[in-house]
Design a protein around this motif. Structure first.
Motif, PDB file in Angstrom:
ATOM      1  N   THR A 160       2.261   8.982  -2.571  1.00 39.12           N
ATOM      2  CA  THR A 160       3.124   7.952  -1.996  1.00 39.12           C
ATOM      3  C   THR A 160       3.743   7.123  -3.118  1.00 39.12           C
ATOM      4  OG1 THR A 160       1.660   7.815  -0.084  1.00 39.12           O
ATOM      5  CG2 THR A 160       3.208   6.011  -0.391  1.00 39.12           C
ATOM      6  N   GLU A 161       5.034   6.846  -2.977  1.00 40.19           N
ATOM      7  CA  GLU A 161       5.700   6.046  -3.993  1.00 40.19           C
ATOM      8  C   GLU A 161       5.046   4.671  -4.102  1.00 40.19           C
ATOM      9  OE1 GLU A 161       9.814   5.849  -3.007  1.00 40.19           O
ATOM     10  OE2 GLU A 161      10.272   7.741  -4.043  1.00 40.19           O
ATOM     11  N   GLN A 164       6.200   1.940  -1.622  1.00 43.06           N
ATOM     12  CA  GLN A 164       5.749   2.112  -0.239  1.00 43.06           C
ATOM     13  C   GLN A 164       4.254   1.844  -0.122  1.00 43.06           C
ATOM     14  OE1 GLN A 164       7.187   5.497   1.794  1.00 43.06           O
ATOM     15  NE2 GLN A 164       6.277   4.861   3.732  1.00 43.06           N
ATOM     16  N   ARG A 165       3.492   2.273  -1.127  1.00 46.30           N
ATOM     17  CA  ARG A 165       2.060   1.994  -1.126  1.00 46.30           C
ATOM     18  C   ARG A 165       1.815   0.489  -1.104  1.00 46.30           C
ATOM     19  NH1 ARG A 165       0.024   2.885  -6.688  1.00 46.30           N
ATOM     20  NH2 ARG A 165       0.903   0.788  -6.816  1.00 46.30           N
ATOM     21  N   ARG A 167       3.832  -1.805   0.073  1.00 42.05           N
ATOM     22  CA  ARG A 167       4.200  -2.334   1.394  1.00 42.05           C
ATOM     23  C   ARG A 167       3.085  -2.095   2.404  1.00 42.05           C
ATOM     24  NH1 ARG A 167       9.367  -0.331  -0.017  1.00 42.05           N
ATOM     25  NH2 ARG A 167       8.983   1.641   1.079  1.00 42.05           N
ATOM     26  N   ILE A 168       2.476  -0.915   2.340  1.00 46.57           N
ATOM     27  CA  ILE A 168       1.374  -0.599   3.251  1.00 46.57           C
ATOM     28  C   ILE A 168       0.199  -1.536   2.992  1.00 46.57           C
ATOM     29  CG2 ILE A 168      -0.338   1.144   3.883  1.00 46.57           C
ATOM     30  CD1 ILE A 168       1.835   3.263   3.248  1.00 46.57           C
ATOM     31  N   LEU A 216       5.965  11.056   4.447  1.00 45.19           N
ATOM     32  CA  LEU A 216       6.353   9.828   3.759  1.00 45.19           C
ATOM     33  C   LEU A 216       7.156  10.188   2.501  1.00 45.19           C
ATOM     34  CD1 LEU A 216       2.931   7.977   3.852  1.00 45.19           C
ATOM     35  CD2 LEU A 216       4.919   7.454   5.232  1.00 45.19           C
ATOM     36  N   THR A 217       7.991   9.262   2.088  1.00 45.71           N
ATOM     37  CA  THR A 217       8.716   9.484   0.844  1.00 45.71           C
ATOM     38  C   THR A 217       7.715   9.536  -0.286  1.00 45.71           C
ATOM     39  OG1 THR A 217      10.581   8.251   1.720  1.00 45.71           O
ATOM     40  CG2 THR A 217      10.515   8.568  -0.647  1.00 45.71           C
TER      41      THR A 217
END
Length: 222
Positions: A160-161, A164-165, A167-168, A216-217
């Motif tokens: 996972t980029e 994004q990680r 943000r999660i 996921l990207t």
């Protein structure tokens, strides 16, 4: 019989606050402060209210603490030390091999237990006008915990980029923080247990699709 060295002052006795009786009094005052901070908030609390809650005179309180800020700093230091211990219990390498529901239990249960035992933690750490050092120490702990959540996501969502990680991890933290407020507001017993179950359910329903959906990207493979 030994003689004192000329010009040397005799050794000062240990401060009273370090003695067993003094430590018990400090613990009594800190518990009283925790009760007052929970009931009134840090800003509205006063040393007189804390002394009254502890059933001592203001003069007795001032033997140990010069002002409200000093009480808050001592209480904050002790709470943060206990929170770090709970944090360490929650985020362990052994937990990485657990199925997701068991991982959620292993991570949340120590944190929930700590906050239920010390409701003043949220009241003090997130209150307005708290002493700057408490805010700084809490921010450092928050950043450390957020990094550990990010590490968990790296383990469970490899590739996972980073954006994004992060943000999660931020979303997980927001869910847990909001859920903890509801847990503490619920009456102890069956109602609080039900709220804890709801918090874990929300977290699982957020995480399970992420773990199941690998679309996921991701960072391209080299």
């Amino acid at each position: 019989m030994s003689e004192e060295t000329p010009g040397t002052a005799p050794e000062e006795p240990k401060p009273r606050r370090r003695q067993a009786r003094g430590e018990r009094r400090i613990a009594q005052l800190l518990q009283a402060a925790a009760n007052v901070f929970c009931a009134k908030g840090y800003t509205a609390a006063s040393t007189n209210a804390i002394a009254q809650e502890a059933s001592v005179s203001p003069g007795t309180l001032y033997q140990y603490f010069p002002n409200k800020e000093a009480i808050a700093l001592e209480l904050g230091d002790r709470l943060l030390a206990e929170m770090r211990a709970a944090h360490g219990q929650a985020f362990t390498p052994a937990n990485l091999g657990l199925p997701l529901p068991e991982l959620v239990d292993a991570v949340l249960d120590p944190l929930i237990e700590f906050n239920c035992q010390h409701p003043v933690f949220l009241a003090l750490m997130h209150g307005s006008e708290i002493p700057g050092r408490i805010a700084e120490d809490h921010d450092a702990l928050h950043a450390s915990m957020l990094a550990r959540v990010g590490d968990l996501m790296t383990h469970y969502l490899p590739g996972t980029e980073p954006a994004q990680r992060d943000r999660i991890a931020d979303m997980i933290f927001a869910i847990v923080k909001g859920g903890l407020a509801l847990v503490l507001a619920a009456p102890e017993g069956a109602e609080r247990d039900a709220v804890i179950t709801e918090l874990k359910t929300v977290l699982l329903r957020y995480l399970e699709p992420l773990l199941a959906d690998r679309r996921l990207t991701t960072t391209p493979s080299p």
